[in-house]
Design a protein around this motif. Structure first.
Motif, PDB file in Angstrom:
ATOM      1  N   GLU A   1      33.042  24.241  40.583  1.00  0.00           N
ATOM      2  CA  GLU A   1      31.994  24.139  41.595  1.00  0.00           C
ATOM      3  C   GLU A   1      30.845  23.229  41.183  1.00  0.00           C
ATOM      4  O   GLU A   1      29.799  23.229  41.821  1.00  0.00           O
ATOM      5  N   GLY A   2      31.001  22.477  40.114  1.00  0.00           N
ATOM      6  CA  GLY A   2      30.033  21.438  39.797  1.00  0.00           C
ATOM      7  C   GLY A   2      28.998  21.792  38.767  1.00  0.00           C
ATOM      8  O   GLY A   2      28.082  21.013  38.520  1.00  0.00           O
ATOM      9  N   TYR A   3      29.097  22.980  38.156  1.00  0.00           N
ATOM     10  CA  TYR A   3      28.138  23.363  37.131  1.00  0.00           C
ATOM     11  C   TYR A   3      28.895  23.849  35.902  1.00  0.00           C
ATOM     12  O   TYR A   3      30.070  24.202  35.952  1.00  0.00           O
ATOM     13  N   GLU A   4      28.184  23.872  34.782  1.00  0.00           N
ATOM     14  CA  GLU A   4      28.805  24.263  33.512  1.00  0.00           C
ATOM     15  C   GLU A   4      28.625  25.754  33.274  1.00  0.00           C
ATOM     16  O   GLU A   4      27.570  26.322  33.555  1.00  0.00           O
ATOM     17  N   LEU A   5      29.659  26.389  32.742  1.00  0.00           N
ATOM     18  CA  LEU A   5      29.597  27.803  32.384  1.00  0.00           C
ATOM     19  C   LEU A   5      29.568  27.943  30.871  1.00  0.00           C
ATOM     20  O   LEU A   5      30.338  27.303  30.164  1.00  0.00           O
ATOM     21  N   VAL A   6      28.670  28.812  30.399  1.00  0.00           N
ATOM     22  CA  VAL A   6      28.570  29.089  28.965  1.00  0.00           C
ATOM     23  C   VAL A   6      28.637  30.605  28.783  1.00  0.00           C
ATOM     24  O   VAL A   6      27.849  31.348  29.379  1.00  0.00           O
ATOM     25  N   SER A   7      29.584  31.059  27.984  1.00  0.00           N
ATOM     26  CA  SER A   7      29.716  32.492  27.728  1.00  0.00           C
ATOM     27  C   SER A   7      28.723  32.935  26.666  1.00  0.00           C
ATOM     28  O   SER A   7      28.594  32.321  25.612  1.00  0.00           O
ATOM     29  N   ALA A   8      28.028  34.047  26.964  1.00  0.00           N
ATOM     30  CA  ALA A   8      27.095  34.620  25.994  1.00  0.00           C
ATOM     31  C   ALA A   8      27.680  35.853  25.316  1.00  0.00           C
ATOM     32  O   ALA A   8      26.962  36.546  24.584  1.00  0.00           O
ATOM     33  N   ASN A   9      28.950  36.148  25.556  1.00  0.00           N
ATOM     34  CA  ASN A   9      29.562  37.286  24.880  1.00  0.00           C
ATOM     35  C   ASN A   9      29.520  37.063  23.371  1.00  0.00           C
ATOM     36  O   ASN A   9      29.992  36.031  22.885  1.00  0.00           O
ATOM     37  N   PRO A  10      28.972  37.997  22.609  1.00  0.00           N
ATOM     38  CA  PRO A  10      28.791  37.766  21.169  1.00  0.00           C
ATOM     39  C   PRO A  10      30.070  37.863  20.353  1.00  0.00           C
ATOM     40  O   PRO A  10      30.086  37.446  19.204  1.00  0.00           O
TER      41      PRO A  10
END
Length: 383
Positions: free
Chosen positions: A49-58
């Motif tokens: 959808e045009g944006y970046e995803l960053v996982s914050a799961n430790p």
């Protein structure tokens, strides 16, 4: 301009965040969403959808920690990743992200936006020490935000009053961004449910305590004709509703189906005679809420039967698209359904629903979000 959004759950299951992130990306902003994906996520949907995803799961190691320390580790990681995305603005979704949002924004030397998806201090599950924490966090950080966004006029007014804000928060309502209804493109609901010419009401989405499901079922006992479809109901509470229907001898008139794909949701909904939302008057958040399903019903062109609460009444009366009822009274609900079923074929109501559907669109609503960014001097390409 680089926008970093912080979210305390998976973006895959938060349509509001996805709509806003997509709108900003389409307007030319570089958008990063720091979130907490789940194991059953399908990352291709949001990632396209045009944006970046960053996982914050430790990581798995954090799962061995007690609840409090685990949450602290996760929140600290969200703040660190938010700052590390080199943002020009941090956009914090809901009260849980205010403290990490402030930390990230201050660390990056940028401004913070608060997006309040509900009246956080007005929901019943924020009780005891948690309620005190929520109130304290909002009181500390909301006045320091560059701007506040929320979902209804009533909540906007309450936030300005409570935190003595100079400007009324920007209202970006939860209007869906869904394909228009094409009933001919999906299965015939009436045939599947063997309804004949019986009228059918629908309830979208999850069912839970204080959302009127039990009284909605009880209302059928006061109607000679009519069926009810829960579309998307699942879990223990749905089983409880099935048991209630059986106990009242109404099982043949109460139907439950898994959620429809968003791409065809309105096509199914357009086949029914009324859409129902029955938040009960149990908390201030309910009184000031505008549930997503109201806009979905209007977009599908069906009359709305809703709780007689201030924001819902204002919406329904201003557009003339339905009927308000006492969610605590099955007879009142039955009366509203009876009126909606009778009015479904009226040309005047169809015209009002069409006009409302043309005005209540995400393509219009998104302009409020983009205008806010413009007003704050955050146009694409500026710092």
């Amino acid at each position: 301009m680089r926008v970093t959004m912080l979210l305390h759950k998976s973006v895959e299951h938060d349509a509001r965040v996805r709509r806003e992130a997509r709108a900003l990306a389409e307007a030319g902003h570089e958008v990063t969403v720091v979130h907490l994906p789940r194991g059953d996520d399908r990352p291709g949907e949001a990632a396209s959808e045009g944006y970046e995803l960053v996982s914050a799961n430790p990581g798995d190691w954090a799962e061995r920690l007690p609840g409090g320390p685990r949450r602290a580790v996760t929140v600290a990681r969200i703040a660190r990743l938010g700052r590390g995305a080199d943002p020009d603005v941090v956009h914090a979704h809901d009260a849980a992200m205010l403290a990490p949002g402030w930390t990230a924004a201050r660390g990056a030397g940028v401004r913070l936006l608060y997006d309040s998806h509900e009246l956080a201090t007005g929901v019943p599950y924020h009780s005891g020490s948690w309620a005190v924490l929520v109130r304290s966090v909002e009181r500390l950080f909301v006045p320091r935000c560059a701007a506040v966004i929320t979902v209804s006029d009533g909540i906007a007014e309450r936030l300005r009053e409570r935190y003595d804000l100079e400007r009324l928060p920007t209202v970006v309502r939860n209007i869906p961004d869904l394909p228009p209804p094409r009933p001919e493109a999906v299965a015939d609901l009436r045939a599947e449910l063997s309804l004949g010419d019986e009228p059918l009401a629908i309830h979208h989405g999850a069912v839970a305590v204080d959302r009127g499901g039990e009284n909605l079922i009880r209302s059928l006992a006061h109607l000679d004709r009519g069926h009810l479809l829960f579309l998307g109901a699942s879990g223990p509470y749905a089983e409880r509703l099935k048991g209630l229907a059986a106990g009242l001898g109404l099982s043949s008139r109460v139907h439950m189906r898994p959620p429809a794909p968003l791409s065809t949701l309105l096509s199914y909904t357009a086949q029914v005679d009324a859409g129902v939302t029955l938040l009960e008057d149990t908390c201030l958040n309910h009184r000031l809420a505008l549930p997503n399903k109201v806009f979905e019903y209007i977009a599908a062109g069906i009359p709305v039967v809703a709780s007689d609460l201030p924001e819902l009444r204002r919406m329904i009366d201003s557009y003339g698209v339905g009927f308000t009822v006492d969610a605590a009274d099955p007879k009142s609900i039955a009366s509203g359904l009876r009126s909606a079923f009778a009015a479904r074929a009226e040309a005047a109501l169809r015209d009002r629903l069409t006009r409302a559907g043309q005005q209540l669109t995400w393509s219009r609503e998104r302009e409020r979000l983009l205008a806010l960014y413009e007003r704050l001097g955050m146009a694409s390409g500026s710092a």
